[in-house]
Motif scaffolding. Structure first.
Motif, short mmCIF file in Angstrom:
data_model
loop_
_atom_site.label_atom_id
_atom_site.label_comp_id
_atom_site.label_asym_id
_atom_site.label_seq_id
_atom_site.Cartn_x
_atom_site.Cartn_y
_atom_site.Cartn_z
N LEU A 1 10.47 49.19 -52.17
CA LEU A 1 10.94 50.28 -51.34
C LEU A 1 10.25 50.27 -49.98
O LEU A 1 10.89 50.48 -48.94
CB LEU A 1 10.68 51.62 -52.04
CG LEU A 1 11.05 52.88 -51.26
CD1 LEU A 1 12.53 52.89 -50.92
CD2 LEU A 1 10.66 54.13 -52.03
N LYS A 2 8.96 50.03 -49.98
CA LYS A 2 8.22 50.00 -48.72
C LYS A 2 8.80 48.95 -47.77
O LYS A 2 9.01 49.21 -46.57
CB LYS A 2 6.75 49.74 -48.99
CG LYS A 2 5.87 49.76 -47.75
CD LYS A 2 4.40 49.58 -48.13
CE LYS A 2 3.52 49.56 -46.90
NZ LYS A 2 2.08 49.41 -47.24
N GLU A 3 9.09 47.77 -48.29
CA GLU A 3 9.65 46.71 -47.46
C GLU A 3 11.06 47.05 -47.01
O GLU A 3 11.45 46.76 -45.87
CB GLU A 3 9.63 45.38 -48.23
CG GLU A 3 8.24 44.84 -48.48
CD GLU A 3 7.41 44.72 -47.22
OE1 GLU A 3 7.93 44.15 -46.23
OE2 GLU A 3 6.27 45.21 -47.19
N ALA A 4 11.85 47.67 -47.91
CA ALA A 4 13.21 48.04 -47.55
C ALA A 4 13.23 49.07 -46.42
O ALA A 4 14.04 48.99 -45.49
CB ALA A 4 13.95 48.58 -48.77
N ILE A 5 12.33 50.04 -46.50
CA ILE A 5 12.24 51.06 -45.45
C ILE A 5 11.89 50.41 -44.12
O ILE A 5 12.50 50.71 -43.09
CB ILE A 5 11.20 52.14 -45.82
CG1 ILE A 5 11.71 53.00 -46.98
CG2 ILE A 5 10.90 53.03 -44.61
CD1 ILE A 5 10.69 54.00 -47.48
N LYS A 6 10.92 49.51 -44.13
CA LYS A 6 10.52 48.84 -42.89
C LYS A 6 11.70 48.11 -42.27
O LYS A 6 11.95 48.20 -41.05
CB LYS A 6 9.37 47.86 -43.17
CG LYS A 6 8.03 48.50 -43.43
CD LYS A 6 6.97 47.42 -43.65
CE LYS A 6 5.59 48.04 -43.87
NZ LYS A 6 4.55 46.99 -44.08
N GLU A 7 12.43 47.36 -43.09
CA GLU A 7 13.54 46.58 -42.56
C GLU A 7 14.66 47.49 -42.06
O GLU A 7 15.29 47.21 -41.02
CB GLU A 7 14.05 45.61 -43.62
CG GLU A 7 13.03 44.53 -43.97
CD GLU A 7 13.64 43.36 -44.73
OE1 GLU A 7 14.88 43.18 -44.65
OE2 GLU A 7 12.88 42.63 -45.38
N ASP A 8 14.94 48.57 -42.77
CA ASP A 8 16.01 49.48 -42.36
C ASP A 8 15.72 50.15 -41.04
O ASP A 8 16.57 50.20 -40.15
CB ASP A 8 16.24 50.55 -43.44
CG ASP A 8 17.15 50.06 -44.57
OD1 ASP A 8 17.50 48.86 -44.56
OD2 ASP A 8 17.50 50.86 -45.44
N ILE A 9 14.50 50.68 -40.89
CA ILE A 9 14.23 51.42 -39.66
C ILE A 9 14.18 50.48 -38.45
O ILE A 9 14.57 50.87 -37.35
CB ILE A 9 12.94 52.27 -39.76
CG1 ILE A 9 11.70 51.40 -39.96
CG2 ILE A 9 13.06 53.30 -40.88
CD1 ILE A 9 10.39 52.20 -39.97
N MET A 10 13.74 49.25 -38.66
CA MET A 10 13.75 48.30 -37.55
C MET A 10 15.17 47.90 -37.17
O MET A 10 15.43 47.47 -36.04
CB MET A 10 12.92 47.06 -37.90
CG MET A 10 11.43 47.33 -38.04
SD MET A 10 10.73 48.25 -36.63
CE MET A 10 10.98 47.06 -35.32
N ALA A 11 16.11 48.04 -38.12
CA ALA A 11 17.51 47.74 -37.85
C ALA A 11 18.26 48.96 -37.32
O ALA A 11 19.48 48.90 -37.10
CB ALA A 11 18.19 47.22 -39.11
N GLY A 12 17.55 50.08 -37.15
CA GLY A 12 18.18 51.29 -36.63
C GLY A 12 18.92 52.09 -37.68
O GLY A 12 19.76 52.94 -37.35
N LEU A 13 18.62 51.84 -38.96
CA LEU A 13 19.27 52.56 -40.06
C LEU A 13 18.37 53.68 -40.57
O LEU A 13 17.17 53.70 -40.30
CB LEU A 13 19.59 51.58 -41.19
CG LEU A 13 20.45 50.37 -40.81
CD1 LEU A 13 20.54 49.39 -41.98
CD2 LEU A 13 21.83 50.81 -40.36
N THR A 14 18.95 54.60 -41.33
CA THR A 14 18.19 55.71 -41.91
C THR A 14 18.22 55.60 -43.42
O THR A 14 19.23 55.87 -44.06
CB THR A 14 18.77 57.06 -41.49
OG1 THR A 14 18.73 57.18 -40.06
CG2 THR A 14 17.97 58.21 -42.11
N PRO A 15 17.11 55.16 -44.04
CA PRO A 15 17.08 55.07 -45.51
C PRO A 15 16.91 56.44 -46.15
O PRO A 15 16.20 57.30 -45.64
CB PRO A 15 15.86 54.18 -45.77
CG PRO A 15 14.98 54.37 -44.57
CD PRO A 15 15.89 54.65 -43.41
#
Length: 344
Positions: A12-26
């Motif tokens: 989850l931690k890695e997924a959040i990092k990748e999402d926010i850097m892509a401009g997404l909201t997890p």
């Protein structure tokens, strides 16, 4: 959500990092007490981001879209709350930006949820754009867990990326070592991982064992060499009666363990290697918590007396609990010789 699409804390931690850097909201959903907020704060710490914690269940629409007022020309407008970082705001000293944490998103009323649409998708409060270094993360409880949860509209759901978090005892033990939780709590969860999170929404219990309450329990017992009757009562009010009894009973095995002083004095032969699994788990944690840069070359002899699977557990604990030892020649040599089992 099917198990293959659920995530543990590390994923989850890695997924959040990748999402926010892509401009997404997890959007993270889990049962209560599993550490969603801690993971968000860990992401923020890694990225030097300041956390703005908004509990949507306690907010009104005006808190999301701004407060009504008039301009100097007499026209109606909405003034953005000061807790939202806007595009021309300076980044706080010693930070690189913000995480706007919309906690309890699925517990807010429908009007507040609707007011979040623009914030989440357009990254704006009324006509005011959020700062480009403000990242948004949302979280909430599962509707199946008797928490206060409202069904989200499709308009909200389609603005988010969704993750369901599940408990993973290995990931939690790594976290517990990194955060220096009491060694008896860590040993107990190693010995009985199923008790890390036991939540039954059908039961009307005051509390229950979960990552959050085990952290509380660690704080409760860290200064207590022996679990006395009052501490057991306090534990029952923290992790539940059944877990408190089991944990208290488990800590009694420490009376049968070799003393750490004896192990340090003669790691090769000055102590008895336990035969019971519960005692072996306790020794792994004891060793990991007492090995440092000054004694590791000496204490490695004690670790190597354990069966291989328990050596692996000990080295994993050392690796997480003492980052300063990760490049020590003893650690690097052991990892090189045992990498196939250590990282299996």
């Amino acid at each position: 959500m099917q198990p293959e699409f659920q995530v543990n804390a590390k994923q989850l931690k890695e997924a959040i990092k990748e999402d926010i850097m892509a401009g997404l909201t997890p959007m993270v959903a889990s049962s209560p007490g599993m550490g969603k907020s801690d993971i968000v704060r860990s992401v923020a710490k890694d990225g030097q981001l300041k956390v703005i914690d908004l509990r949507i269940s306690q907010c009104e629409p005006v808190d999301m879209q701004g407060y009504p007022g008039t301009t100097d020309k007499g026209r109606m407008t909405f003034y953005p709350p000061e807790y939202f970082p806007l595009e021309n705001d300076p980044i706080p000293t010693n930070y690189k930006g913000w995480i706007l944490f919309l906690d309890e998103l699925n517990s807010g009323n429908k009007q507040t949820e609707a007011a979040c649409y623009k914030l989440i998708l357009d990254r704006a409060v009324y006509m005011h754009k959020l700062h480009p270094m403000c990242f948004i993360v949302a979280a909430g409880n599962l509707s199946t867990d008797r928490a206060i949860v409202n069904t989200q509209s499709t308009a909200t759901r389609s603005r988010l990326t969704h993750y369901e978090m599940v408990v993973d005892s290995n990931a939690w033990i790594d976290w517990a070592n990194e955060n220096l939780l009491d060694h008896r709590v860590i040993s107990f969860i190693k010995f009985k991982p199923s008790i890390l999170h036991k939540f039954d929404p059908a039961l009307n219990e005051l509390t229950f064992p979960c990552p959050r309450t085990w952290e509380f329990a660690s704080k409760m017992v860290s200064s207590k060499p022996i679990i006395d009757s009052l501490t057991k009562i306090r534990l029952a009010g923290t992790v539940g009666e059944g877990a408190a009894v089991e944990f208290s009973t488990f800590t009694q095995i420490y009376q049968n363990l070799p003393k750490i002083e004896d192990i340090k004095k003669d790691p090769s032969s000055g102590w008895r290697v336990p035969t019971e699994p519960s005692e072996k788990y306790a020794v792994t944690t004891m060793l990991a918590h007492n090995i440092d840069e000054d004694n590791i070359e000496h204490m490695i002899k004690a670790v190597n007396r354990l069966p291989m699977d328990f050596r692996v557990i000990t080295f994993r604990d050392i690796y997480k609990r003492s980052p300063n030892l990760r490049k020590h020649p003893v650690i690097l040599d052991w990892i090189s010789n045992n990498s196939s089992v250590l990282f299996d």
